[in-house]
Design a protein around this motif. Structure first.
Motif, mmCIF file in Angstrom:
data_model
loop_
_atom_site.group_PDB
_atom_site.id
_atom_site.type_symbol
_atom_site.label_atom_id
_atom_site.label_comp_id
_atom_site.label_asym_id
_atom_site.label_seq_id
_atom_site.Cartn_x
_atom_site.Cartn_y
_atom_site.Cartn_z
ATOM 1 N N ASP A 129 0.856 -1.185 0.000
ATOM 2 C CA ASP A 129 0.000 0.000 0.000
ATOM 3 C C ASP A 129 0.889 1.230 0.000
ATOM 4 O O ASP A 129 1.929 1.244 0.668
ATOM 5 N N GLY A 150 -5.395 -0.699 -7.666
ATOM 6 C CA GLY A 150 -6.610 -0.214 -7.012
ATOM 7 C C GLY A 150 -6.342 0.960 -6.100
ATOM 8 O O GLY A 150 -5.201 1.342 -5.864
ATOM 9 N N ARG A 151 -7.416 1.516 -5.625
ATOM 10 C CA ARG A 151 -7.340 2.730 -4.811
ATOM 11 C C ARG A 151 -8.355 2.603 -3.675
ATOM 12 O O ARG A 151 -9.545 2.387 -3.918
ATOM 13 N N LYS A 152 -7.848 2.725 -2.447
ATOM 14 C CA LYS A 152 -8.763 2.766 -1.305
ATOM 15 C C LYS A 152 -9.009 4.245 -1.011
ATOM 16 O O LYS A 152 -8.094 4.966 -0.566
ATOM 17 N N ARG A 153 -10.212 4.698 -1.295
ATOM 18 C CA ARG A 153 -10.499 6.130 -1.214
ATOM 19 C C ARG A 153 -10.529 6.611 0.235
ATOM 20 O O ARG A 153 -11.184 6.014 1.073
ATOM 21 N N ALA A 155 -8.623 6.425 2.709
ATOM 22 C CA ALA A 155 -8.390 5.391 3.724
ATOM 23 C C ALA A 155 -7.400 5.832 4.802
ATOM 24 O O ALA A 155 -7.277 5.179 5.835
ATOM 25 N N ASP A 164 -6.071 9.099 -0.335
ATOM 26 C CA ASP A 164 -6.334 7.797 -0.954
ATOM 27 C C ASP A 164 -5.096 6.913 -0.809
ATOM 28 O O ASP A 164 -3.957 7.404 -0.857
ATOM 29 N N GLN A 167 -3.098 0.593 -4.041
ATOM 30 C CA GLN A 167 -2.671 -0.797 -3.860
ATOM 31 C C GLN A 167 -1.856 -1.193 -5.081
ATOM 32 O O GLN A 167 -2.320 -1.007 -6.221
#
Ligand SMILES: CC(C)(COP(=O)(O)OP(=O)(O)OC[C@H]1O[C@@H](n2cnc3c(N)ncnc32)[C@H](O)[C@@H]1OP(=O)(O)O)[C@@H](O)C(=O)NCCC(=O)NCCS
Length: 178
Positions: A129, A150-153, A155, A164, A167
């Motif tokens: 991450d 991917g993107r964890k908004r 987070a 953000d 990943q």
């Protein structure tokens, strides 16, 4: 010892702890990390004792940079959250001596870690991450072969802002050993 051209990775010793207290208490260094509180040598010694209870494969490795005939410890890296059934592991990295940033050491250390993960630990997927506002780290991971998946908004929360978390990963089938 895991040896490269300009870098080597070795086990962490109790004598290294004061170095990490200095490096990790630097706000510019810790901006890209989970750390958010100042911490002491006593905190670091407690972390060291807990770390030793974790599996050997998940012990951090000190990054040393060749300086003439000597080796200078500058940070650490390593695996965590290894899932042996799915052959997945996560990695983290820190080079805390800021005058050594942008000279390819982070990428070289990550390439050594990937070789260790695929050729020694026999993992199939290595992931990490990274905060969206850490372009140096993102660029370094891309150079080592990681792809953004991917993107964890929002987070993470740092410095008064939600961030953000990207990943990234490398699969064994796409990894190019160098
Ligand atoms: C992230 C880290 C390991 C990278 O190590 P490094 O030795 O500085 O990285 P490298 O020199 O191998 O690669 C950095 C790349 O980012 C580029 N870069 C630096 N600042 C940049 C910016 N603001 N925007 C875009 N690219 C940038 C560099 O030019 C270089 O790319 P290039 O070789 O194509 O020119 C190191 O900076 C570090 O430990 N930082 C503090 C802790 C941290 O953030 N860890 C990562 C947590 S996910």
């Amino acid at each position: 010892m895991i040896c490269g051209e300009r870098i080597r990775l070795r086990a962490i010793e109790r004598e290294d702890l004061s170095l990490f207290v200095r490096l990790l208490n630097d706000p510019e260094v810790s901006a890209g990390l989970l750390h958010y509180l100042p911490f002491s040598l006593a905190d670091e010694e407690q972390w060291f004792l807990e770390m030793q209870k974790r599996p050997m494969d998940e012990h951090p490795l000190v990054i040393e940079v060749r300086q003439g005939d000597d080796w200078l410890p500058v940070g650490d890296c390593g695996f965590f959250k290894i899932d042996w059934r799915c052959r997945v592991g996560e990695v983290g990295i820190l080079i805390g001596e800021k005058h050594l940033w942008n000279q390819g050491y982070g990428t070289e250390a990550m390439l050594l870690l990937l070789r260790h993960g695929f050729n020694t630990l026999n993992l199939n997927r290595i992931a990490l991450d990274v905060y969206e506002n850490n372009p140096r780290a993102i660029r370094s991971y891309e150079k080592a072969g990681f792809v953004n998946e991917g993107r964890k908004r929002q987070a993470m929360y740092k410095d008064g802002k939600y961030i953000d978390v990207l990943q990234m990963s490398v699969l064994r089938e796409e990894w190019k050993e160098v």
